[in-house]
Design a protein around this motif. Structure first.
Motif, short mmCIF file in Angstrom:
data_model
loop_
_atom_site.label_atom_id
_atom_site.label_comp_id
_atom_site.label_asym_id
_atom_site.label_seq_id
_atom_site.Cartn_x
_atom_site.Cartn_y
_atom_site.Cartn_z
N VAL A 19 -1.17 0.08 -3.67
CA VAL A 19 -2.61 0.32 -3.53
C VAL A 19 -2.87 1.61 -2.76
O VAL A 19 -2.32 1.80 -1.67
CB VAL A 19 -3.29 -0.87 -2.82
N GLN A 58 -1.32 -7.29 -6.07
CA GLN A 58 -1.20 -6.08 -5.27
C GLN A 58 -2.17 -6.03 -4.08
O GLN A 58 -1.81 -5.58 -3.01
CB GLN A 58 -1.44 -4.84 -6.14
N HIS A 59 -3.39 -6.48 -4.28
CA HIS A 59 -4.41 -6.37 -3.25
C HIS A 59 -4.45 -7.63 -2.39
O HIS A 59 -3.98 -8.70 -2.79
CB HIS A 59 -5.79 -6.15 -3.88
N VAL A 105 0.84 -1.20 0.00
CA VAL A 105 0.00 0.00 0.00
C VAL A 105 0.87 1.25 0.00
O VAL A 105 2.07 1.20 0.27
CB VAL A 105 -0.92 0.01 1.24
N TYR A 135 -7.70 -1.88 -0.07
CA TYR A 135 -6.65 -2.91 -0.12
C TYR A 135 -7.26 -4.29 0.05
O TYR A 135 -6.89 -5.23 -0.66
CB TYR A 135 -5.63 -2.63 0.99
#
Length: 575
Positions: A240, A269-270, A168, A247
């Protein structure tokens, strides 16, 4: 390890088992065909690199193999036992035949699959056997681009994620939903969307209270890939930013409606989880279980149960090389059930009586060539426990941990489970290995293994249990390769272990991180492995020589890393 048996009229590649060099030495060989006429010499190398050329004075059949006496052994004391270290195994058992779903493959075999040229395999007959039941169901012949170019295009698209930064943006606290955000994603065309949302209402209200303004309800539109989804909400790849998109994202629905591929991409990414039940009421049971666990607590004990079978080389390497070292480094009390102790009944009794908060298993996964009946659906991805007699014997019902093994009074509320097994989380229409084999032959498969993408029954039963459900299940969609956690340039089961992503997962859970944040290193692992494979394939396309073992290990690691998923809410925590 591959050896060459030479006779007076030809040579055969063989597997050497229980080889001991010294006085009175004998050797046991596995041959697909009878040996050529003797006398013979056996040529090969031991795992330490020692080259040997042995004279064999006799060979006789014994229990499906051939046993021979070594004549005039060289002046070296060495041994090679159990199974060839180079060979690569899948953790899957064919429920219809009892055989390994994928026979042991040499690095050259798997490298041929990766190159899209299965005819170049060391054992093409083994790859051909993997297609039994598929060739009758292929579509018309296609005219695909050359296999290398097709593979490179797929890897280029997926490896782009590896160039972005994971996690993040600065200043976001992944421990707090009010900072990291939480969102639920429904399929836009899901006819049951309103009913599923109603069942999940307690969980959605609970998450909205925790995330505040960073709570979102989102939709996935059929045909979207990850960039389409991100762009529709003003987000982009890379770190993110919860101001644009949360997230933590929970995908709700059938993988036919929100594909597994989308989950893989988004999960780089998440922190992504999926929730799907065949029984609509199970959504409500799961929602109530999570809310109760996070507000009133559960009766889980601060223990971790490590459960692993050692029935054959296809799974013993994972138990010895992954599960047992992880258990030794666990930061909480450990209960271990391995080898003969790893029976289904012992597992169920321990879950009920000791009630550990964490379960980590390494077993074979049960699979069917085609998942067509209700009985097949309920055993696909089941855990094959100790008691399976080995290849050639279908697992008996009492050796399988299925969703139906959990009685209505089972105690799994608050549990987080991690299963290393083929199809432990779900089954795609066509698994990656079979698809690669068919594409190498210029064929497009019909969805024979599963009539549709599906979530396995065991995690559904755990998460939606009527006596209180588990909080999350982490496992494979697709095949699980037993050497996938080994170093990519090593020799199969003999390569150094790479356990950092598993260690980070367990450490994160023990430190109180939400499961999706603790799982973050798996996204990094996937991106790195995929990028590494793409780089090697580019060299191959440019005409450079690519070593079989290197390519095989990278292909296996990348495909295996891709298929790990979270089932359940990614914001839950270890109790």
């Amino acid at each position: 390890m591959a050896w060459v048996l030479r006779g007076v009229a030809g040579a055969r590649r063989v597997e050497a088992w229980n080889l001991a060099v010294g006085q009175g030495a004998r050797v046991t060989l596995t041959l697909d065909l009878a040996p050529p006429p003797g006398p013979w010499t056996l040529e090969g190398r031991l795992p330490d690199g020692t080259a040997l050329c042995l004279s064999i004075c006799s060979l006789r059949p014994e229990g499906g193999r051939w046993t021979g006496a070594v004549e005039a052994p060289p002046p070296v004391e060495a041994s090679y036992a159990s199974t060839p270290e180079e060979w690569l195994y899948c953790t899957g058992v064919d429920m219809d035949t009892g055989e390994r779903a994928i026979p042991p493959l040499s690095p050259r075999d798997l490298a041929a699959v990766a190159r899209g040229r299965p005819e170049q395999a060391e054992h093409p007959e083994r790859l051909e056997a993997c297609l039994n039941g598929w060739l009758d169901g292929v579509e018309d012949l296609l005219l695909p681009p050359p296999p290398g170019e097709r593979e490179a295009r797929e890897l280029t698209a997926r490896a782009a994620a590896a160039k972005g930064q994971l996690g993040v943006v600065h200043g976001v606290d992944v421990r707090r939903l009010a900072s990291a955000g939480w969102g639920v994603v429904f399929a836009e065309d899901d006819p049951l969307q309103a009913l599923r949302r109603a069942q999940l209402a307690p969980l959605l209200a609970h998450r909205q209270a925790g995330a505040g303004p960073r709570y979102r309800e989102l939709v996935y539109r059929a045909g979207w890939d990850k960039p389409d989804f991100l762009a529709s909400y003003g987000a982009s790849p890379g770190r993110v930013d919860p101001a644009c998109l949360p997230y933590y994202l929970l995908l709700v629905g059938d993988p036919d409606q929100i594909p597994f591929d989308f989950q893989y991409q988004l999960g780089v990414q998440h922190a992504v989880g999926r929730l799907h039940f065949d029984d609509l009421a199970a959504f409500g049971r799961y929602a109530a279980s999570v809310v109760e666990a996070e507000t009133a607590g559960s009766d889980r004990q601060p223990d971790a149960l490590f459960f692993g079978t050692t029935s054959d080389p296809g799974v013993s390497g994972v138990t010895r090389g992954l599960l047992e070292p992880l258990a030794q480094g666990a930061g909480r009390p450990v209960c271990g059930l391995t080898g003969p102790q790893a029976t289904r009944d012992r597992l169920l009794d321990t879950l009920d009586q000791r009630r550990p908060a964490l379960l980590f298993t390494t077993t074979h996964g049960a699979e069917h060539r085609a998942v067509e009946t209700e009985a097949q659906r309920r055993t696909q991805g089941a855990l094959v426990c100790h008691g399976w007699r080995g290849p050639g014997a279908p697992p008996a019902p009492e050796t399988l941990l299925t969703g139906d093994s959990l009685g209505d009074d089972a105690h799994v509320h608050g549990l987080i489970a991690i299963h290393f097994a083929c199809f432990g989380a779900g089954t795609p229409r066509v698994d990656t290995f079979t698809r690669s084999l068919l594409q190498g032959r210029g064929l497009a498969p019909r969805p024979l293994r599963a009539r549709r993408d599906q979530v396995s029954w065991l995690p559904q039963a755990l998460l939606g249990h009527p006596n209180g459900g588990a909080l999350a299940v982490i496992s494979h969609v697709d095949r699980a390769w037993s050497s996938s956690f080994r170093h990519m340039t090593g020799q199969g089961a003999g390569a150094p272990a790479e356990r950092k992503h598993f260690e980070a997962l367990l450490r994160g859970l023990e430190q109180g991180l939400p499961v999706g944040a603790a799982f973050d290193d798996f996204g990094t692992w996937y991106a790195e492995r995929d990028s590494s494979l793409r780089s090697l394939m580019e060299l191959f396309l440019e005409g450079e020589a690519v070593e079989d073992r290197d390519l095989a290990m990278r292909w296996m690691a990348a495909k295996d890393a891709r298929s790990w998923v979270i089932l359940g809410d990614p914001a839950v925590r270890l109790q």
